[in-house]
Design a protein around this motif. Structure first.
Motif, PDB file in Angstrom:
ATOM      1  N   LEU A 189      -2.991   0.159  -9.559  1.00 58.12           N
ATOM      2  CA  LEU A 189      -2.614   0.078  -8.148  1.00 58.12           C
ATOM      3  C   LEU A 189      -3.828  -0.030  -7.231  1.00 58.12           C
ATOM      4  O   LEU A 189      -3.790  -0.768  -6.240  1.00 58.12           O
ATOM      5  CB  LEU A 189      -1.750   1.286  -7.767  1.00 58.12           C
ATOM      6  CG  LEU A 189      -0.373   1.300  -8.436  1.00 58.12           C
ATOM      7  CD1 LEU A 189       0.338   2.611  -8.166  1.00 58.12           C
ATOM      8  CD2 LEU A 189       0.467   0.129  -7.992  1.00 58.12           C
ATOM      9  N   SER A 194       2.570   1.712  -3.282  1.00 60.16           N
ATOM     10  CA  SER A 194       1.605   2.251  -4.245  1.00 60.16           C
ATOM     11  C   SER A 194       1.432   3.755  -4.061  1.00 60.16           C
ATOM     12  O   SER A 194       1.376   4.504  -5.037  1.00 60.16           O
ATOM     13  CB  SER A 194       0.253   1.561  -4.088  1.00 60.16           C
ATOM     14  OG  SER A 194       0.356   0.194  -4.333  1.00 60.16           O
ATOM     15  N   THR A 210      -5.088  -3.616  -7.565  1.00 63.87           N
ATOM     16  CA  THR A 210      -4.161  -4.545  -6.903  1.00 63.87           C
ATOM     17  C   THR A 210      -4.335  -4.501  -5.398  1.00 63.87           C
ATOM     18  O   THR A 210      -4.421  -5.544  -4.737  1.00 63.87           O
ATOM     19  CB  THR A 210      -2.710  -4.218  -7.295  1.00 63.87           C
ATOM     20  OG1 THR A 210      -2.582  -4.326  -8.722  1.00 63.87           O
ATOM     21  CG2 THR A 210      -1.733  -5.158  -6.628  1.00 63.87           C
ATOM     22  N   ASN A 211      -4.388  -3.305  -4.822  1.00 62.13           N
ATOM     23  CA  ASN A 211      -4.551  -3.186  -3.371  1.00 62.13           C
ATOM     24  C   ASN A 211      -5.908  -3.708  -2.916  1.00 62.13           C
ATOM     25  O   ASN A 211      -6.013  -4.345  -1.867  1.00 62.13           O
ATOM     26  CB  ASN A 211      -4.343  -1.740  -2.922  1.00 62.13           C
ATOM     27  CG  ASN A 211      -2.890  -1.369  -2.892  1.00 62.13           C
ATOM     28  OD1 ASN A 211      -2.083  -2.035  -2.254  1.00 62.13           O
ATOM     29  ND2 ASN A 211      -2.536  -0.311  -3.605  1.00 62.13           N
ATOM     30  N   LYS A 255       0.833  -1.206   0.000  1.00 57.52           N
ATOM     31  CA  LYS A 255       0.000   0.000   0.000  1.00 57.52           C
ATOM     32  C   LYS A 255       0.869   1.258   0.000  1.00 57.52           C
ATOM     33  O   LYS A 255       0.635   2.185  -0.774  1.00 57.52           O
ATOM     34  CB  LYS A 255      -0.921  -0.011   1.216  1.00 57.52           C
ATOM     35  CG  LYS A 255      -1.815   1.195   1.315  1.00 57.52           C
ATOM     36  CD  LYS A 255      -2.682   1.112   2.551  1.00 57.52           C
ATOM     37  CE  LYS A 255      -3.522   2.348   2.729  1.00 57.52           C
ATOM     38  NZ  LYS A 255      -4.323   2.300   3.954  1.00 57.52           N
TER      39      LYS A 255
END
Length: 155
Positions: free
Chosen positions: A73, A13, A76-77, A10
């Motif tokens: 991002l 990112s 993905t998170n 995180k």
């Protein structure tokens, strides 16, 4: 995935988006400066449409790549919170990013000539190489997605 790893991803990112925002702002500020403040662009009436295409293409391609990075991002998170490592939706996003990368490298290689009003246009090796690299990573990402899906089904 464990909590410290998710937290690290995180923050990584956030750092990537921070630097991407700085680059995005720099490109836009530089273009606005060249167009309206210092007016350093030499307009050539024979190549006016080409110059507008290159300048607008640079701004649009930069914005799209920034937007794609942000979406990648976030997805993905979000998927890491759900226990999925590679979301399937990022595969098509990476393929679109390859197309936009082709546009971005083409307009970037011609930007210097466009602001000088030169009669030259360049199609260099980077215009083909960078999108192929992004497509290669999209393929690797798809293989990783399929492998993760198969391993989760086997358990």
């Amino acid at each position: 995935m464990n909590n410290p790893t998710q937290r690290s991803i995180k923050w990584l990112s956030v750092a990537i988006l921070f630097f991407a925002t700085i680059y995005f702002g720099f490109i836009y500020a530089k273009t606005i400066n060249q167009l309206w403040i210092q007016k350093t662009i030499v307009w050539n009436q024979d190549k006016l449409a080409w110059q507008v295409f290159i300048i607008a293409g640079r701004l649009i391609a930069t914005a799209l790549l920034y937007f794609f990075c942000w979406i990648f991002l976030v997805r993905t998170n979000r998927s890491l919170k759900n226990g999925e490592i590679f979301p399937r939706s990022n595969v098509s996003l990476l393929r679109w990013a390859a197309l936009v990368t082709a546009l971005a490298t083409f307009v970037q290689s011609n930007y210097g000539d466009a602001i000088k009003g030169a009669q030259m246009s360049v199609l260099d090796g980077n215009t083909l190489f960078y999108p192929l690299v992004v497509l290669f990573f999209a393929g690797l990402y798809k293989i990783a997605y399929l492998t993760a899906k198969d391993s989760s089904l086997a358990i």
